[in-house]
Design a protein around this motif. Structure first.
Motif, PDB file in Angstrom:
ATOM      1  N   ALA A 115     -21.406  44.142   4.182  1.00 20.07           N
ATOM      2  CA  ALA A 115     -20.101  44.635   3.725  1.00 20.07           C
ATOM      3  C   ALA A 115     -19.858  46.060   4.197  1.00 20.07           C
ATOM      4  O   ALA A 115     -18.771  46.398   4.693  1.00 20.07           O
ATOM      5  CB  ALA A 115     -20.013  44.557   2.197  1.00 20.07           C
ATOM      6  N   ALA A 116     -20.885  46.915   4.073  1.00 19.28           N
ATOM      7  CA  ALA A 116     -20.757  48.296   4.539  1.00 19.28           C
ATOM      8  C   ALA A 116     -20.623  48.345   6.057  1.00 19.28           C
ATOM      9  O   ALA A 116     -19.862  49.158   6.600  1.00 19.28           O
ATOM     10  CB  ALA A 116     -21.961  49.120   4.095  1.00 19.28           C
ATOM     11  N   ALA A 117     -21.360  47.467   6.758  1.00 22.52           N
ATOM     12  CA  ALA A 117     -21.266  47.427   8.222  1.00 22.52           C
ATOM     13  C   ALA A 117     -19.873  47.012   8.671  1.00 22.52           C
ATOM     14  O   ALA A 117     -19.316  47.573   9.630  1.00 22.52           O
ATOM     15  CB  ALA A 117     -22.314  46.469   8.786  1.00 22.52           C
ATOM     16  N   LEU A 118     -19.270  46.030   7.984  1.00 20.11           N
ATOM     17  CA  LEU A 118     -17.914  45.600   8.333  1.00 20.11           C
ATOM     18  C   LEU A 118     -16.899  46.695   8.010  1.00 20.11           C
ATOM     19  O   LEU A 118     -15.916  46.878   8.758  1.00 20.11           O
ATOM     20  CB  LEU A 118     -17.560  44.317   7.579  1.00 20.11           C
ATOM     21  CG  LEU A 118     -18.228  43.042   8.096  1.00 20.11           C
ATOM     22  CD1 LEU A 118     -18.004  41.890   7.129  1.00 20.11           C
ATOM     23  CD2 LEU A 118     -17.692  42.681   9.485  1.00 20.11           C
ATOM     24  N   ALA A 119     -17.117  47.412   6.915  1.00 25.09           N
ATOM     25  CA  ALA A 119     -16.216  48.525   6.585  1.00 25.09           C
ATOM     26  C   ALA A 119     -16.270  49.596   7.670  1.00 25.09           C
ATOM     27  O   ALA A 119     -15.233  50.139   8.084  1.00 25.09           O
ATOM     28  CB  ALA A 119     -16.586  49.121   5.227  1.00 25.09           C
ATOM     29  N   PHE A 120     -17.470  49.901   8.158  1.00 26.25           N
ATOM     30  CA  PHE A 120     -17.603  50.872   9.247  1.00 26.25           C
ATOM     31  C   PHE A 120     -16.984  50.331  10.533  1.00 26.25           C
ATOM     32  O   PHE A 120     -16.318  51.066  11.273  1.00 26.25           O
ATOM     33  CB  PHE A 120     -19.078  51.193   9.475  1.00 26.25           C
ATOM     34  CG  PHE A 120     -19.333  52.022  10.703  1.00 26.25           C
ATOM     35  CD1 PHE A 120     -18.972  53.358  10.752  1.00 26.25           C
ATOM     36  CD2 PHE A 120     -19.913  51.456  11.834  1.00 26.25           C
ATOM     37  CE1 PHE A 120     -19.191  54.123  11.894  1.00 26.25           C
ATOM     38  CE2 PHE A 120     -20.143  52.206  12.971  1.00 26.25           C
ATOM     39  CZ  PHE A 120     -19.777  53.545  13.007  1.00 26.25           C
ATOM     40  N   GLY A 121     -17.193  49.055  10.836  1.00 28.39           N
ATOM     41  CA  GLY A 121     -16.575  48.459  12.017  1.00 28.39           C
ATOM     42  C   GLY A 121     -15.064  48.544  11.972  1.00 28.39           C
ATOM     43  O   GLY A 121     -14.410  48.802  12.989  1.00 28.39           O
ATOM     44  N   ALA A 122     -14.494  48.337  10.776  1.00 28.72           N
ATOM     45  CA  ALA A 122     -13.038  48.459  10.630  1.00 28.72           C
ATOM     46  C   ALA A 122     -12.583  49.894  10.838  1.00 28.72           C
ATOM     47  O   ALA A 122     -11.470  50.140  11.316  1.00 28.72           O
ATOM     48  CB  ALA A 122     -12.614  47.969   9.249  1.00 28.72           C
ATOM     49  N   ALA A 123     -13.446  50.856  10.495  1.00 26.93           N
ATOM     50  CA  ALA A 123     -13.068  52.267  10.644  1.00 26.93           C
ATOM     51  C   ALA A 123     -12.932  52.659  12.109  1.00 26.93           C
ATOM     52  O   ALA A 123     -12.021  53.413  12.475  1.00 26.93           O
ATOM     53  CB  ALA A 123     -14.093  53.169   9.949  1.00 26.93           C
ATOM     54  N   VAL A 124     -13.822  52.179  12.969  1.00 26.92           N
ATOM     55  CA  VAL A 124     -13.802  52.605  14.375  1.00 26.92           C
ATOM     56  C   VAL A 124     -13.050  51.628  15.278  1.00 26.92           C
ATOM     57  O   VAL A 124     -12.986  51.852  16.489  1.00 26.92           O
ATOM     58  CB  VAL A 124     -15.241  52.793  14.911  1.00 26.92           C
ATOM     59  CG1 VAL A 124     -15.961  53.879  14.154  1.00 26.92           C
ATOM     60  CG2 VAL A 124     -16.024  51.485  14.856  1.00 26.92           C
ATOM     61  N   SER A 125     -12.472  50.565  14.730  1.00 26.89           N
ATOM     62  CA  SER A 125     -11.764  49.600  15.582  1.00 26.89           C
ATOM     63  C   SER A 125     -10.334  49.995  15.928  1.00 26.89           C
ATOM     64  O   SER A 125      -9.878  49.694  17.035  1.00 26.89           O
ATOM     65  CB  SER A 125     -11.775  48.213  14.918  1.00 26.89           C
ATOM     66  OG  SER A 125     -11.096  48.240  13.681  1.00 26.89           O
TER      67      SER A 125
END
Length: 525
Positions: A115-125
């Motif tokens: 969940a945290a990894a996907l949140a970070f992925g959404a931040a830099v996308s």
């Protein structure tokens, strides 16, 4: 943080912004790089208090006006014409980038949950439209490329923030895949529906307002009226803000009076600049604590993860852009949309995906539920933003020139033809008013002479280009600037001698502001 310390932080932010603006012009580097670096340097000043930015402050304070501003100024006709490449980039590429980055950071940072990894992925996308399009517009790149980048950035902000919201929610409560799919429908449909309704209401309200100051107040509260209630209703506040901004912006001619547009445009340019600059500086200040102990990770792990994530966001975008033709052509209407951009345009668009203020805002709004990894994820976001700026921004002018994609002459000619058509329409209407005795002949003749002088100048330049393709109209900017300067000096002399009052001085000075090419250039930059 006490009021005295808060005031100190405010002063530091203001000083850093002013210093970065001054150095950016001399060094010819993007403001964002200097804002973050100077903010980091200021963070190590011993007397400065520790700065921790509240996630709610970023989510509810900074994001709504930034997203609304981008949506409001979207070009509707051009966006509709290129809707397929825009949508495939905004939704398809954003989703793929989020998943790819999440997989990368999950593998390289042991202990980081999905969940945290996907949140970070959404931040830099999501991409930053300002960095790439400002370079392209200054050099005269094809308008279609600029439109695609702007449209993509608008929609991918909404897509990324929607994914981020769901990931942040999963961090707190968690839900099954089936529940997640239901939440996606609720979030997207609810946000779009609420944004449409609010857009209609605000358009009707603004049509009845004639005062420019009141118009600005309404425009300022609109993104918060869209974002906060939608979030409280369980829908996407970002999508509601995007839809409301786009709805109001596309009907701007019927909603806003000319005076409101002039004042409003200047207000929003300053506001968005201050918000974006403050985000970069606050990030630099907050990184001080992260740099001391990066979430329990070694600096080798941080460096490796930064390089890996940067390679993923740049590489995935370039591969997607170069290989998305068949995918877009399979969509209804997509084949026609692919007729224009060739491999050269695709390459530039693929390398034009710098990350910016939205990525920083998302990272700073990571919830505390992320745990000790929150600091290192914020640091990684800042480093990815810097790498994309440093690595990609200087490359764009080289690519545009090397691939022969500069069309500044065509853009200039298009503008002159449009001005000529507008002046001809004004002259025709003036003749109609004179024939109907709605204006006396002396007044009509005065206006006719003013319009014909401007029309003759445009005809001269257009005819000169038709007979000599290498010729260019002379640069009269210095002449106009000198004439305005003389008028200002005379105006000041009259005021000092008591011939005119302060109100007359201010009134005529405002009129000269619209004629001064130096003022006009600064206002549009």
């Amino acid at each position: 943080m006490g009021e005295d310390r808060l005031f100190i932080v405010f002063l530091v932010v203001a000083v850093v912004v002013l210093l970065a603006r001054a150095l950016a012009g001399r060094l010819r580097v993007p403001d964002a790089i200097l804002l973050v670096l100077l903010g980091m340097a200021a963070g190590f000043v011993p007397a400065l208090p520790e700065v921790v930015v509240s996630p709610d402050l970023v989510l509810f304070g900074f994001l709504p006006p930034l997203v609304y501003h981008a949506a409001f100024f979207t070009a509707p006709r051009e966006a509709r014409a290129d809707i397929v490449p825009i949508v495939t980039l905004a939704f398809g590429l954003t989703t793929v980038t989020t998943v790819a980055v999440a997989g990368t950071v999950h593998a390289l940072l042991p202990g980081l949950g999905w969940a945290a990894a996907l949140a970070f992925g959404a931040a830099v996308s999501p991409t930053d439209p300002v960095a790439a399009t400002s370079v392209m517009q200054r050099l005269g790149a094809p308008p279609r490329m600029v439109t695609i980048l702007e449209g993509e950035s608008l929609i991918n902000d909404g897509a990324a923030l929607t994914i981020f919201g769901l990931a942040a929610e999963a961090l707190g409560t968690g839900f099954t895949p089936a529940e997640g799919a239901g939440r996606v429908v609720q979030v997207v449909a609810g946000g779009v529906a609420y944004g449409l309704v609010l857009g209609i209401v605000i358009r009707r309200v603004r049509r009845s307002i004639k005062d420019p100051v009141s118009q600005i107040i309404v425009s300022l509260v609109t993104p918060y009226l869209a974002f906060i209630p939608a979030e409280n209703l369980g829908a996407s506040g970002v999508l509601a803000t995007v839809v409301a901004g786009f709805s109001i912006g596309t009907h701007g001619e019927g909603v806003l009076q000319p005076a409101s547009r002039l004042v409003g445009n200047a207000f929003w340019q300053i506001l968005t600049f201050l918000l974006e600059s403050a985000l970069f500086v606050l990030l630099g200040l907050e990184i001080r604590e992260v740099l001391r102990e990066p979430g329990g990770h070694t600096w080798g792990e941080v460096a490796l993860t930064t390089l890996a994530v940067s390679a993923v966001v740049i590489g995935v975008r370039l591969l997607w852009q170069l290989g998305s033709g068949p995918l877009a052509a399979a969509v209804p209407g997509g084949r026609r949309s692919q007729e224009g951009p060739g491999w050269r345009q695709r390459t530039v668009i693929g390398l034009g995906g710098m990350r910016g203020a939205i990525s920083l805002a998302i990272a700073l709004s990571l919830p505390a539920a992320v745990g000790a990894e929150r600091g290192v994820l914020i640091l990684l976001t800042a480093l990815v933003v810097l790498i994309t700026f440093i690595g990609q921004a200087p490359l764009l002018p080289v690519l545009l020139r090397g691939l022969g994609l500069i069309e500044s002459e065509l853009r200039r000619r298009e503008a002159m033809i449009a001005r000529k058509a507008g002046l001809q329409a004004a002259l025709a209407r003036l003749d109609e008013l004179a024939e109907d005795d709605e204006v006396d002949e002396q007044t009509a003749e005065a206006f006719r002479q003013l319009l014909e002088i401007r029309l003759d100048r445009l005809r001269y330049f257009l005819n000169r280009e038709d007979t000599d393709e290498q010729s260019r109209p002379p640069n009269t900017r210095h002449v106009r600037s000198e004439l305005v300067r003389v008028q200002r000096a005379k105006l000041a002399s009259l005021y000092e001698r008591g011939r005119i009052g302060a109100e007359t001085l201010r009134e005529i000075s405002r009129e000269l502001d619209f004629e001064d090419p130096v003022v006009i250039k600064k206002a549009g930059s």
